[in-house]
Motif scaffolding. Structure first.
Motif, short mmCIF file in Angstrom:
data_model
loop_
_atom_site.label_atom_id
_atom_site.label_comp_id
_atom_site.label_asym_id
_atom_site.label_seq_id
_atom_site.Cartn_x
_atom_site.Cartn_y
_atom_site.Cartn_z
N LEU A 198 3.82 23.39 38.12
CA LEU A 198 4.52 23.55 39.40
C LEU A 198 4.80 25.03 39.66
O LEU A 198 4.62 25.54 40.77
CB LEU A 198 5.83 22.76 39.34
N ASP A 199 5.23 25.70 38.59
CA ASP A 199 5.45 27.15 38.72
C ASP A 199 4.15 27.87 39.02
O ASP A 199 4.11 28.81 39.81
CB ASP A 199 6.04 27.72 37.42
N LEU A 200 3.09 27.41 38.36
CA LEU A 200 1.79 28.07 38.53
C LEU A 200 1.33 27.97 39.99
O LEU A 200 0.79 28.93 40.55
CB LEU A 200 0.76 27.43 37.61
N ILE A 201 1.54 26.81 40.59
CA ILE A 201 1.16 26.66 42.00
C ILE A 201 1.92 27.68 42.83
O ILE A 201 1.36 28.35 43.70
CB ILE A 201 1.45 25.23 42.50
N GLN A 202 3.18 27.81 42.49
CA GLN A 202 4.00 28.78 43.22
C GLN A 202 3.43 30.19 43.04
O GLN A 202 3.29 30.95 44.01
CB GLN A 202 5.44 28.70 42.71
N VAL A 203 3.07 30.53 41.81
CA VAL A 203 2.50 31.85 41.55
C VAL A 203 1.22 32.03 42.36
O VAL A 203 1.01 33.07 42.99
CB VAL A 203 2.20 32.02 40.04
N PHE A 204 0.40 31.02 42.36
CA PHE A 204 -0.87 31.10 43.08
C PHE A 204 -0.62 31.33 44.57
O PHE A 204 -1.24 32.21 45.19
CB PHE A 204 -1.65 29.80 42.84
N VAL A 205 0.30 30.58 45.13
CA VAL A 205 0.56 30.71 46.56
C VAL A 205 1.17 32.07 46.87
O VAL A 205 0.79 32.73 47.85
CB VAL A 205 1.47 29.57 47.04
N GLU A 206 2.06 32.51 46.01
CA GLU A 206 2.64 33.83 46.25
C GLU A 206 1.58 34.91 46.16
O GLU A 206 1.60 35.90 46.91
CB GLU A 206 3.78 34.10 45.26
N THR A 207 0.64 34.72 45.22
CA THR A 207 -0.45 35.69 45.11
C THR A 207 -1.29 35.70 46.38
O THR A 207 -1.62 36.77 46.91
CB THR A 207 -1.36 35.33 43.92
N LEU A 208 -1.58 34.53 46.88
CA LEU A 208 -2.33 34.45 48.14
C LEU A 208 -1.56 35.19 49.23
O LEU A 208 -2.14 35.93 50.03
CB LEU A 208 -2.52 32.99 48.55
N VAL A 241 -10.38 33.19 48.50
CA VAL A 241 -9.39 32.35 47.81
C VAL A 241 -9.93 31.93 46.44
O VAL A 241 -9.21 31.93 45.45
CB VAL A 241 -9.05 31.10 48.66
N HIS A 242 -11.22 31.62 46.42
CA HIS A 242 -11.84 31.28 45.14
C HIS A 242 -11.72 32.44 44.15
O HIS A 242 -11.41 32.24 42.99
CB HIS A 242 -13.32 30.95 45.35
N TYR A 243 -11.98 33.65 44.65
CA TYR A 243 -11.94 34.79 43.74
C TYR A 243 -10.52 34.98 43.20
O TYR A 243 -10.35 35.36 42.03
CB TYR A 243 -12.43 36.06 44.44
N ILE A 244 -9.56 34.73 44.03
CA ILE A 244 -8.18 34.86 43.55
C ILE A 244 -7.88 33.78 42.52
O ILE A 244 -7.34 34.04 41.45
CB ILE A 244 -7.18 34.80 44.72
N LEU A 245 -8.30 32.58 42.85
CA LEU A 245 -8.06 31.47 41.93
C LEU A 245 -8.72 31.73 40.58
O LEU A 245 -8.19 31.40 39.53
CB LEU A 245 -8.59 30.17 42.54
#
Lengths: 174, 1277
Positions: free
Chosen positions: A87-97, A116-120
């Motif tokens: 759940l935290d990781l999703i948050q990190v991912f979205v904040e990174t985006l 987005v793929h490259y970020i992921l």
């Protein structure tokens, strides 16, 4: 292990899909539909875990998702992952985006799926968590973007050099 | 050329890019499919062009279309083309596309091997990164095998970005190519201590993933993980490790004991919910693994339960509601784990859980349901089920209701209906459940009805009555199509009514109900049961009617059968048809006899005589193999297999002996058999666990002498025997039972009280209120019926089989590999190589491998096959020819292959792997390390005790020399972790433990010896100076007294634990010092502050934000008599000279009434030795080092040293962190490395009492100091 990462909007339109286990394309679409069906009927204030759908995984797998405005971010993970951690990781991912796109919205994901793929790819690799530090992720993404930019710049320079003899200006000189 | 480029670029301006494609699709909402198909045509055109930019653009668009569900595998080759572009931009596009749509059966993957290898070794780290990322998604067994070595090299890449990716991808490689696990593992393990946190986290990730599937192979890593757990601050890593420990503890309870304390601390200290939750989870796992009922752990359980309760009931206002729901969910999940072992502690939170049943979130309700399962008792079962039934009514038409239904049945039927006190109630619950619309679980209800009716004899009367009513009202169940599932119940009803028809009140009516035309609409298998049981009923009816004088009634019944059965004879279902026609003929014959006034009821009943007992589900599997039956033995002689058989010399002249060679127990005489049977029966009779299998089993059970004490209550008359199924109004039937039951219990209690009163009256003395029957306890509740649960039948001699339910197809099975075994030559990873001849010539120079082709692996595999075949052949020969007595050693065998095999064939290069595959690890050492680490050793608080610990620890460095792996971690491990572990252990226990430990140590030593002897490797014994010793080494301590006063004693461990070795020269190097504080007084010591006066060269590391003169707070307090250890990190600029630092410890001494400030001054002494790390070194590398000429020479002579040479070496190894490179007689070379990478080489010679040490080092000052210190060591003894 993370088995799949799906991003789709409130209507179930996929915005990014990333399977870490092979499924044929039609199966992938079926999984997206099923997942959307499961996730979309849930209230926003109920818990973010779902015991997996029938298509993907089985009893060992869980769907962990978050709903941001018009988008659902769904991670399908097995029992080796910590639910709250993901759940935290999703948050990190979205904040990174959000950092990379500057106020990310669905349109960014629609038109820049590749980015987005490259970020992921800097966050999760082959179904395993690669990096959880947002600054590190952003830094790596930016370096690669710069490389891309410099390459396209080089190309333009090259192009210009080839174009020059054709330009009227050079004729004058000649 | 120029024109082409220009043209390509101009073309591109008119091509659609990804954004255009997306926009186009959005603009063609009505005819999206058509639009996309034109786009795909365009893309196909673009892919035909030579321009790579155009191709890349096309591939990028394809990736998008793939997401929309279009199969783009036709473009796989183009994707490979784009992948191999030299430009990062395009390469990235290519790899992304590949990772999205390649899979194991994509055939072009075969073409990518070389490209990927090139990218992996690219000078640009992002090319490498992109290749690794892509590969992680589509790695195949072939790719894994071919690239394993390249990836392994990348694990030591200079860039952490590449290292972490390489480490992660290794997991995928292991999965696809399990052979790579053992050679790669040492390096993977190394990465656990990588200076970069990302790499560390990746390594933890991979090992956790591996260990989760095969935990036992990773137990030996427990100390390392423990250290990481206590030192890491990365929550993600902590979570992974803690999860891993959760998987390890069931295998090693001692580990659990060690974990409890640090985990509890984390629970108290962390603010991260995710971490807290995982800690709680692992604590639970630990408690489960420990033998239950350890009193001192009840606190831990309470803590867990209490924290979980907070998770469940608290909702944080700052959080999103969904996150709060998540907490609730997880809290319940963890509770259910506690429930398994400590039901009592959870049961007290019943209120909370029942409350969760009302939650609007289905996931939470389901979890709460799971919990209820374990919370029921005889006392509360009815109440809980009642509550659940209410929910069933509310949750109409959802899958949740089905879930509720199964849960109700699960709850009631668990452990053989243990909690059901009133079966009438249960039957009525089941009947009520049949009213549910649209449930899929009719079958489940039916099987429950059958089970209860068969196994609980006392309930049959009631059950039959209920079932008869059900049959009568069958139309309600079958009425609408939606109820298909529930009609399964009728299957049970019909069978019960037929089988136990003697209990029916009105069998004729039931018979009539079973033969209604409507029945023909039921599914075939139910009809079949109807027909068969109609026949049983018929028999019963006949019996009852024949008793009467009026024979017409009986004839009427026969007529009814004859009238109705033809309907079933016409059934399309074969089974129904067959049974019906059979029974019809039977009835017709009966009718004939009836007309002749023959009494036939008895005979008809005899058709269905005999009782059916339930058979245990695993009965078939458990039939034991009878004595003397060898299932593997040939029944006939095996046919001659190969031509080798022919080689056997035929007996031409002498007659062959009759084949008595293998007498198989074919004829055992009758007497013997009878004897055995008798013996077996005897044994069974004496075995209380043996389930008797004769049909009279229940009788035996009832008559068994031990049964009388079971409270058997007469069926209470207040319970009506027949309650209408569908209550017109008012309470559902089961509720009436709840009421009745309550009344009954009250009555029981009243009775009991009366009895007790009587008793008390009798016993006037009454020594207090022993039997104050306050709240009703479990045992007080007597069952309403004599619950005679018929046990399931098992075959004779049922074997207690261990059910191995593991999935044989699990890919992780292949990874169940013993990692502690030393690595054999044959296991090394395949390395690309030139032809063998070249390899043999210049084994050292493999640097130019860059351009090498990669066709090798295939050849290799075929060669392997050949080898295997050869092996087989040889084995066969060996067995034939008895002359060859000796079995060859493995590597000898290999040598033979090399010589005997085809010389031109490329061989697996063994030299290059010296870098690739770490040298073998010594199993015994590791295992004993773990054992040692796990054994609860006391804190070495005075020299004597420290000595024992250290002496045991000393085994580690020496064995490490032999093994040559894990340079700096292992020798410290036992000391560090062990002292840390016993943080608060009391002194009292120490004495006993010490003895125990010594014993253990001795055992270990023996083991050690044994290992080496059996190895018989001469090389090793030369290398390792301590192996051949006859007498044990004297104990050595590296704890020294720092300072002491009447309150406290400080001991310092050699500052030998060094972190952050790798190139951190600018910041100086770090040295960690462990200091043990022992409270010597009777008062409580608190607020300890540790402060050191920094010098220019050495600084104490203080937390951020504190000034250079601030003290460090010692993170614990000391009760009287307790000692504990704290660690302090120092930063050093230069390490070539010893350092002395002055420091003070301030603390508060707290008595009951007063508290005083005290202080203690001390001096920290950092010797040069403490900067050395014992590092293994090979003799050739050592020789090179000496020849290089970079080193300065120095030497020292020691006189009057009276100790065996190996003691001397061990002492240098231990005290000064050297390792033995080579030892020949009384001469040995030794090596060590400083934390700033100075090489220190020693040549130690001894003659008589004189020891001369010649030393070389690239830093003369350091060398001088080290030699001085060595000299001092030996002058002391």
């Amino acid at each position: 292990m993370i088995k799949a990462i799906l991003i789709f909007n409130n209507h179930g339109k996929p915005r990014l899909i990333r399977f870490y286990q092979y499924f044929a394309e039609d199966m992938q679409q079926q999984i997206i539909r099923e997942t959307f069906h499961l996730v979309s009927k849930r209230d926003d204030n109920v818990c973010n875990f779902l015991e997996g759908g029938s298509l993907i995984g089985g009893s060992d797998y869980k769907l962990i998702y978050r709903h941001y405005a018009t988008l659902y971010f769904v991670f399908c993970v097995d029992s080796s992952e910590s639910e709250l951690g993901i759940l935290d990781l999703i948050q990190v991912f979205v904040e990174t985006l959000d950092k990379c796109f500057e106020n990310v919205c669905e349109l960014d994901l629609i038109f820049h799926m590749d980015k987005v793929h490259y970020i992921l790819q800097e966050v999760v690799m082959g179904g395993m968590v690669l990096e959880t530090n947002m600054n590190e992720i952003v830094a790596q993404v930016e370096v690669q973007n710069r490389m891309e930019k410099s390459e396209s710049h080089m190309e333009r320079m090259l192009l210009r050099r080839h174009l020059e003899p054709l330009s009227p200006h050079s004729h004058e000189l000649g | 050329m120029a024109l082409k480029i220009v043209k390509g670029s101009i073309d591109r301006m008119f091509d659609k890019n990804l954004q255009d494609l997306v926009r186009g699709i959005r603009n063609h909402k009505e005819d999206e499919a058509k639009y996309i198909s034109t786009c795909i045509d365009e893309i196909k055109q673009e892919l035909k062009q030579d321009n790579i930019a155009v191709k890349a653009n096309a591939v990028c668009k394809l990736t998008y279309l793939q997401m929309l569900g279009y199969d783009v595998s036709w473009a796989a080759f183009n994707i490979v083309e784009v992948m191999s572009s030299s430009k990062f931009t395009y390469k990235r596009i290519g790899y992304l596309a590949a990772s999205q749509c390649f899979h194991e059966s994509t055939d072009v993957i075969m073409l990518t091997t070389n490209q990927i290898r090139k990218d992996l070794s690219s000078p640009n780290q992002y090319d490498t990164g992109v290749a690794l990322t892509g590969l992680s998604c589509f790695v195949t067994p072939d790719l894994a095998r071919d690239l394993a070595n390249d990836i392994m090299t990348l694990m030591s890449h200079t860039k952490p970005y590449i290292r972490k990716k390489a480490v992660l991808i290794m997991y995928k490689v292991f999965l696809k190519y399990p052979e790579s696990l053992r050679p790669a593992f040492p390096r993977l393990k190394e990465k656990l201590e990588d200076p970069d946190p990302g790499v560390q986290s990746a390594a933890v990730n991979v090992i956790c993933e591996l260990a989760r599937r095969n935990p036992k192979n990773y137990l030996s890593l427990a100390p390392l993980f423990f250290k990481l757990m206590t030192s890491s601050t990365n929550n993600w890593v902590l979570i992974k490790i803690i999860k891993l420990f959760g998987a390890l503890t069931p295998l090693e309870p001692r580990l659990g004991k060690k974990l409890i304390e640090p985990l509890t601390n984390l629970i108290h200290s962390t603010s991260a919910m995710s971490l807290l939750y995982e800690c709680v989870n692992t604590v639970i796992a630990v408690l489960i693994s420990l033998s239950s009922g350890m009193p001192n752990h009840s606190a831990s359980i309470q803590l867990c339960v209490q924290k979980l309760r907070i998770l469940i009931e608290d909702s944080d206002q700052n959080c999103e509601p969904s996150v709060n729901a998540c907490m609730k969910y997880l809290g319940l999940l963890a509770m259910s784990k506690i429930l398994k072992t400590h039901p009592k502690s959870v049961q007290s939170h019943k209120d909370l859980i029942l409350q969760c049943l009302d939650d609007k979130d289905e996931s939470i309700r389901l979890r709460a349901l799971d919990l209820l399962y374990g919370m029921v008792s005889k006392k509360n079962l009815m109440e809980i089920v009642k509550k659940l039934m209410l929910h069933v009514d509310k949750a109409e038409g959802t899958t949740y209701r089905d879930e509720l239904l199964t849960k109700i049945i699960d709850i009631c039927s668990q452990s053989n209906y243990q909690y059901i006190t009133n079966f009438e109630w249960y039957i009525s619950i089941l009947v009520e459940l049949t009213r549910l619309e649209g449930t899929r679980h009719g079958h489940l209800i039916a099987s429950q009805m059958l089970d209860v009716a068969i196994r609980v004899k006392a309930i049959r009367v009631f059950a039959v009555a209920q079932m008869a009513t059900l049959l009568d009202n069958a139309h309600l169940l079958t009425g609408n199509v939606q109820r298909k599932g529930i009609c399964e119940v009728l299957y049970a009803a019909a069978w019960i009514c037929g089988e136990f028809s003697e209990h029916l009140d009105n069998p004729t009516q039931t018979l009539e109900a079973m033969l209604r035309p409507k029945v023909a609409t039921l599914p075939g298998h139910i009809q079949a049961v109807y027909v068969q049981n109609a026949a049983k009923l018929f028999a019963t009816v006949l019996k009852s009617q024949e008793g009467n004088t009026d024979s017409t009634a009986a004839q009427e019944t026969s007529q009814l059968m004859i009238d109705r059965l033809p309907l079933f004879v016409q059934s399309a279902n074969l089974e129904v048809q067959e049974r019906a026609s059979c029974i019809l003929q039977l009835v017709k014959y009966i009718q004939k006899l009836q007309q002749k006034d023959v009494e036939i009821a008895e005979e008809v009943i005899a058709l269905f005589a005999g009782e059916l007992n339930p058979v245990a589900p695993k009965a078939q599997k458990k039939v034991p193999v009878p004595e003397g039956l060898d299932l593997d033995a040939w029944i006939n002689e095996p046919p001659s297999e190969s031509e080798s058989e022919d080689e056997q010399p035929r007996a031409i002249f002498a007659k062959e002996e009759p084949k008595h060679s293998r007498p198989r127990h074919t004829e055992v005489d009758e007497k013997e058999l009878a004897k055995r049977r008798e013996a077996r029966k005897q044994e069974q009779a004496n075995n209380p666990f043996y389930i008797k299998s004769s049909p009279s089993s229940q009788k035996v059970y009832q008559e068994a002498p031990g049964v009388e004490h079971i409270p058997v209550v007469q069926i209470d008359l207040s319970v009506p025997l027949k309650v209408p199924v569908f209550c017109p109004t008012g309470l559902p039937m089961s509720d009436q039972y709840v009421k009745l039951e309550e009344e009954r219990r009250q009555k029981d209690r009243a009775d009991k009280k009366k009895k007790e009163k009587k008793k008390r009256k009798e016993k006037r003395s009454g020594r207090g209120k022993r039997h104050d029957s306050g709240p009703e306890s479990e045992e007080d509740i007597t069952p309403a019926h004599m619950v005679d649960i018929v046990t399931e039948e098992m075959p004779e001699n049922a074997l207690p089989s261990d059910d191995d339910d593991k999935d044989p197809n699990d890919p992780h099975k292949a990874l169940d590999i013993d990692l502690d075994k030393p690595l054999a030559d044959s296991e090394k990873l395949p390395v690309r190589s030139h032809r063998a001849a070249e390899v043999l010539k210049s084994p050292a120079q493999d640097g130019d491998a860059e351009s090498a082709a990669s066709q090798e692996p295939k050849k290799k595999s075929s060669k392997e096959k050949r080898e295997k075949k050869k092996d087989k052949d040889r084995d066969r020969k060996k067995s034939k020819e008895d002359k060859k007595k000796k079995k060859k050693h493995k590597h000898e065998e290999k040598g033979e292959d090399l010589l005997g095999g085809q010389a031109e064939e490329p061989v697996v290069q063994s030299e290059a792997t010296s870098e690739v595959a770490a040298p073998p690890t010594s199993t015994t050492a590791e295992v004993s390390d773990l054992d040692f680490w796990l054994s609860n050793a006391p804190v070495p608080s005075n020299t004597q005790e420290a000595a024992t610990v250290v002496a045991a620890a000393e085994a580690a460095p020496t064995s490490e020399v032999a093994s040559g792996t894990a340079p700096d971690s292992e020798p410290d491990e036992p000391k560090d972790t062990e002292t840390e572990e016993t943080k608060s252990s009391k002194h009292k226990k120490k004495k006993q433990k010490k003895e125990k430990e010594e014993k253990e140590k001795k055992k270990k030593k023996k083991h050690h010896h044994h290992h080496h002897h059996s190895d018989g490797g001469g090389e090793e014994s030369v290398q390792n100076g301590t192996v051949e010793e006859e007498e044990p080494l004297p104990p050595m301590s590296n704890y020294c007294l720092l300072a002491e006063n009447s309150y406290i004693k400080m001991m310092m461990e050699d500052a030998d634990k060094v972190n952050d070795i790798q190139g951190n020269l600018q910041d100086g190097s770090q040295v960690v010092v462990s200091v043990i504080f022992e409270n010597k007084c009777d008062s409580f010591l608190k607020s300890m502050e540790f402060n050191v006066l920094d010098s220019l060269n050495s600084k104490l590391q203080r937390p951020e934000g504190s000034g250079p003169h601030d003290g460090l707070t010692v993170p614990f307090q000391l009760p009287p008599g307790v000692s504990n250890e704290a660690r302090f990190v120092f930063t050093m600029q230069s390490i070539i000279t010893p350092q002395k630092l002055k420091g003070t410890l301030t603390f508060i001494v707290k008595n009951e009434d007063s508290s005083t400030h005290e202080k203690l001054d001390f001096k920290l002494h950092f010797t040069c030795t403490s900067y050395l790390i014992s590092t293994p070194c090979y003799s050739d590398a050592f020789a090179k080092l000496l020849e290089s000429g970079d080193l300065k020479c120095s030497s020292v002579k020691l006189e009057g040293v009276v100790m065996p040479f190996h003691h001397l070496l061990a002492r240098i190894c231990f005290r000064h962190h050297f390792s033995v490179v080579e030892r020949i007689d009384s001469c040995a070379s030794m090596y060590s490395r400083s934390i700033q990478d100075h090489h220190v080489c020693l040549l130690v010679k001894t003659s008589g009492q004189t020891v001369s040490i010649d030393a070389k080092c690239d830093e003369p000052t350091l060398l001088g100091n080290v030699l001085d210190e060595i000299k001092q060591t030996f002058s002391q003894c």
